[in-house]
Design a protein around this motif. Structure first.
Motif, mmCIF file in Angstrom:
data_model
loop_
_atom_site.group_PDB
_atom_site.id
_atom_site.type_symbol
_atom_site.label_atom_id
_atom_site.label_comp_id
_atom_site.label_asym_id
_atom_site.label_seq_id
_atom_site.Cartn_x
_atom_site.Cartn_y
_atom_site.Cartn_z
ATOM 1 N N THR A 1 -64.761 56.327 63.515
ATOM 2 C CA THR A 1 -64.181 55.945 62.236
ATOM 3 C C THR A 1 -63.378 54.652 62.411
ATOM 4 O O THR A 1 -62.960 54.299 63.521
ATOM 5 N N GLU A 2 -63.150 53.967 61.306
ATOM 6 C CA GLU A 2 -62.329 52.748 61.357
ATOM 7 C C GLU A 2 -60.928 53.037 61.868
ATOM 8 O O GLU A 2 -60.340 52.234 62.600
ATOM 9 N N LYS A 3 -60.378 54.158 61.447
ATOM 10 C CA LYS A 3 -59.029 54.529 61.861
ATOM 11 C C LYS A 3 -58.937 54.676 63.372
ATOM 12 O O LYS A 3 -57.925 54.334 63.980
ATOM 13 N N ASP A 4 -59.996 55.181 63.993
ATOM 14 C CA ASP A 4 -60.026 55.288 65.449
ATOM 15 C C ASP A 4 -60.294 53.930 66.097
ATOM 16 O O ASP A 4 -59.726 53.606 67.135
ATOM 17 N N ALA A 5 -61.159 53.147 65.467
ATOM 18 C CA ALA A 5 -61.580 51.883 66.071
ATOM 19 C C ALA A 5 -60.427 50.909 66.254
ATOM 20 O O ALA A 5 -60.421 50.133 67.217
ATOM 21 N N VAL A 6 -59.439 50.913 65.351
ATOM 22 C CA VAL A 6 -58.334 49.961 65.484
ATOM 23 C C VAL A 6 -57.533 50.212 66.753
ATOM 24 O O VAL A 6 -56.801 49.331 67.217
ATOM 25 N N LYS A 7 -57.694 51.401 67.358
ATOM 26 C CA LYS A 7 -56.933 51.732 68.567
ATOM 27 C C LYS A 7 -57.762 51.624 69.841
ATOM 28 O O LYS A 7 -57.239 51.902 70.931
ATOM 29 N N CYS A 8 -59.035 51.225 69.712
ATOM 30 C CA CYS A 8 -59.933 51.271 70.873
ATOM 31 C C CYS A 8 -60.483 49.907 71.287
ATOM 32 O O CYS A 8 -61.286 49.837 72.218
ATOM 33 N N ALA B 1 -70.131 60.643 68.685
ATOM 34 C CA ALA B 1 -69.389 60.406 67.453
ATOM 35 C C ALA B 1 -67.933 60.781 67.673
ATOM 36 O O ALA B 1 -67.622 61.905 68.093
ATOM 37 N N ILE B 2 -67.026 59.823 67.395
ATOM 38 C CA ILE B 2 -65.596 59.986 67.638
ATOM 39 C C ILE B 2 -64.874 60.078 66.306
ATOM 40 O O ILE B 2 -65.034 59.218 65.436
ATOM 41 N N ALA B 3 -64.031 61.104 66.161
ATOM 42 C CA ALA B 3 -63.250 61.235 64.931
ATOM 43 C C ALA B 3 -61.895 61.864 65.245
ATOM 44 O O ALA B 3 -61.826 63.044 65.601
ATOM 45 N N GLY C 1 -76.378 62.892 58.080
ATOM 46 C CA GLY C 1 -77.120 62.616 56.861
ATOM 47 C C GLY C 1 -78.046 61.423 56.985
ATOM 48 O O GLY C 1 -78.973 61.265 56.179
ATOM 49 N N TYR C 2 -77.819 60.579 57.984
ATOM 50 C CA TYR C 2 -78.704 59.439 58.242
ATOM 51 C C TYR C 2 -79.751 59.777 59.298
ATOM 52 O O TYR C 2 -80.443 58.875 59.794
ATOM 53 N N GLY C 3 -79.846 61.035 59.674
ATOM 54 C CA GLY C 3 -80.826 61.432 60.672
ATOM 55 C C GLY C 3 -80.391 61.131 62.094
ATOM 56 O O GLY C 3 -81.228 61.058 63.000
ATOM 57 N N ILE C 4 -79.107 60.951 62.315
ATOM 58 C CA ILE C 4 -78.575 60.616 63.643
ATOM 59 C C ILE C 4 -78.272 61.908 64.397
ATOM 60 O O ILE C 4 -77.695 62.852 63.845
ATOM 61 N N GLY C 5 -78.634 61.945 65.676
ATOM 62 C CA GLY C 5 -78.301 63.083 66.519
ATOM 63 C C GLY C 5 -76.879 62.952 67.029
ATOM 64 O O GLY C 5 -76.598 62.127 67.908
ATOM 65 N N VAL C 6 -75.976 63.740 66.480
ATOM 66 C CA VAL C 6 -74.543 63.595 66.746
ATOM 67 C C VAL C 6 -74.105 64.477 67.906
ATOM 68 O O VAL C 6 -74.329 65.696 67.900
ATOM 69 N N VAL C 7 -73.481 63.850 68.910
ATOM 70 C CA VAL C 7 -72.734 64.576 69.938
ATOM 71 C C VAL C 7 -71.267 64.442 69.531
ATOM 72 O O VAL C 7 -70.660 63.385 69.703
ATOM 73 N N PRO C 8 -70.682 65.485 68.943
ATOM 74 C CA PRO C 8 -69.362 65.329 68.322
ATOM 75 C C PRO C 8 -68.216 65.385 69.327
ATOM 76 O O PRO C 8 -68.223 66.172 70.268
ATOM 77 N N HIS C 9 -67.224 64.535 69.087
ATOM 78 C CA HIS C 9 -65.986 64.531 69.874
ATOM 79 C C HIS C 9 -64.828 64.435 68.881
ATOM 80 O O HIS C 9 -64.518 63.349 68.365
ATOM 81 N N ALA C 10 -64.207 65.558 68.591
ATOM 82 C CA ALA C 10 -63.106 65.600 67.638
ATOM 83 C C ALA C 10 -61.781 65.532 68.382
ATOM 84 O O ALA C 10 -61.544 66.288 69.327
ATOM 85 N N PHE C 11 -60.921 64.629 67.963
ATOM 86 C CA PHE C 11 -59.589 64.482 68.534
ATOM 87 C C PHE C 11 -58.558 64.792 67.452
ATOM 88 O O PHE C 11 -58.871 64.819 66.260
ATOM 89 N N GLN D 1 -65.193 66.896 60.828
ATOM 90 C CA GLN D 1 -66.529 67.357 60.478
ATOM 91 C C GLN D 1 -67.141 66.514 59.368
ATOM 92 O O GLN D 1 -68.364 66.326 59.319
ATOM 93 N N ARG D 2 -66.302 65.978 58.474
ATOM 94 C CA ARG D 2 -66.823 65.146 57.389
ATOM 95 C C ARG D 2 -67.532 63.917 57.952
ATOM 96 O O ARG D 2 -68.586 63.511 57.466
ATOM 97 N N PHE D 3 -66.950 63.303 58.976
ATOM 98 C CA PHE D 3 -67.551 62.117 59.597
ATOM 99 C C PHE D 3 -68.851 62.492 60.303
ATOM 100 O O PHE D 3 -69.875 61.798 60.174
ATOM 101 N N PHE D 4 -68.842 63.593 61.034
ATOM 102 C CA PHE D 4 -70.047 64.012 61.749
ATOM 103 C C PHE D 4 -71.180 64.309 60.765
ATOM 104 O O PHE D 4 -72.338 63.930 60.994
#
Length: 334
Positions: A288-295, A240-242, A256-266, A248-251
């Motif tokens: 997040t969408e904000k990150d996706a526009v750059k990737c 998970a990229i944020a 909350g959907y039962g996803i196993g999150v490996v967090p990567h905060a930038f 932490q809000r994104f993670f």
């Protein structure tokens, strides 16, 4: 967590003691903030009123509170009501911040800023970035916009505003309640009480506040293809990229959907490179969408954007449009 993550002092949102140097600098900062505001109120520093209503979406605290999703929802609602809104933004993180420019869906985030590009792609509306928000607003009016929405800029007093909307992180609120650098506040907490509307993102909204929820139903492949419901990732591990103000809000949303999150905060507005995604394990990458526009340039088939939409009570929109109707008539009514 990524080594590139921005580090928030533990005493901002925790119970740690604030260091004496930070407290001293905070008092100095507070005196300068109060002086600046007094100079504007006395008219010794000049502000400009424009021939169209100005709505500012901002916050008193630093970091992400959900301003951009609310801005997107706001301009979409204004357009539905018959207005011709335009968005003015500083365009934080642009490679040439001195260059004012129009931003559209094809603009590179490095040129237009990640948030303005996201707003342009989501809405198709006029978006102008300029360090001088007054100049950006004038260009929008010249282009036919009849309502100016400022994404951020609550402290940009050179531009007079007709409606102020403060966005508050419902979990972190104002932290320890101190001004920078001893705490997370740009201005004292009472400044928020002067705003016309106070929107609380997550957590519990108090008296006089409007609750907002960021809702997401699916993940969109960055390289195209059919969206996947977030529930389809339940029981799986994902990267998970944020790179936002409060990763932490994104993670937590993904968990909350039962996803196993490996967090990567930038850090907020991080400029990504392909090397940032050398995780050593091949798992789906949700961001997040904000990150996706750059990737998009180096995304593979496992990269997904997770769009969110701001949901508020209908009474909020009624109250806002009623306030705005006193200031201007939508174009459709002419």
């Amino acid at each position: 967590m990524s080594k590139n993550a921005s580090k928030t002092p533990g005493y901002w949102f925790g119970e740690q003691a604030v260091p004496l140097p930070a407290r001293a600098l905070s008092r100095l900062y507070g005196a300068l903030v109060a002086l600046r505001l007094r100079l504007y109120r006395k008219g010794w520093l000049r502000s400009q009123r424009l021939p169209a209503p100005v709505v500012v979406v901002g916050n008193v605290s630093v970091g992400g509170t959900g301003k951009t999703p609310l801005t997107i929802a706001l301009v979409q609602r204004l357009r539905q009501a018959g207005f011709k809104p335009g968005v003015a933004s500083r365009g934080y993180g642009r490679r040439d911040p001195k260059q004012a420019r129009w931003v559209d869906a094809a603009t590179a985030p490095a040129d237009g800023g990640d948030e303005p590009v996201l707003i342009a792609r989501q809405t198709g509306l006029r978006v102008r970035v300029d360090r001088d928000r007054n100049a950006a607003a004038r260009e929008l009016i010249a282009a036919g916009c009849d309502v100016i929405v400022c994404d951020d800029g609550l402290q940009h007093y050179r531009l007079q505003r007709d409606i102020e909307i403060e966005v508050i992180d419902g979990q972190r609120r104002y932290g320890n309640g101190r001004l920078l650098p001893a705490g997370p506040l740009r201005e004292p907490p009472e400044r928020g009480r002067d705003c016309d509307f106070r929107v609380v993102n997550g957590g519990e909204a108090g008296f006089g506040e409007w609750p907002m929820r960021l809702h997401s139903e699916g993940a969109l492949p960055l390289r195209g293809g059919r969206p996947r419901p977030l529930s389809s990732f339940a029981g799986q591990r994902v990267h998970a990229i944020a790179g936002i103000g409060n990763p932490q809000r994104f993670f937590d949303m993904l968990r909350g959907y039962g996803i196993g999150v490996v967090p990567h905060a930038f850090g907020d507005h991080h400029v990504y490179a392909e090397a940032d995604f050398s995780f050593g394990s091949e798992l789906p990458v949700l961001m997040t969408e904000k990150d996706a526009v750059k990737c998009a340039a180096f995304a593979d088939d496992w990269f997904y954007s997770v769009p969110v939409s701001a949901q508020l009570p209908e009474a909020f929109w009624v109250a806002l449009l009623d306030r705005l109707s006193v200031l201007a008539r939508p174009a459709a009514a002419d």
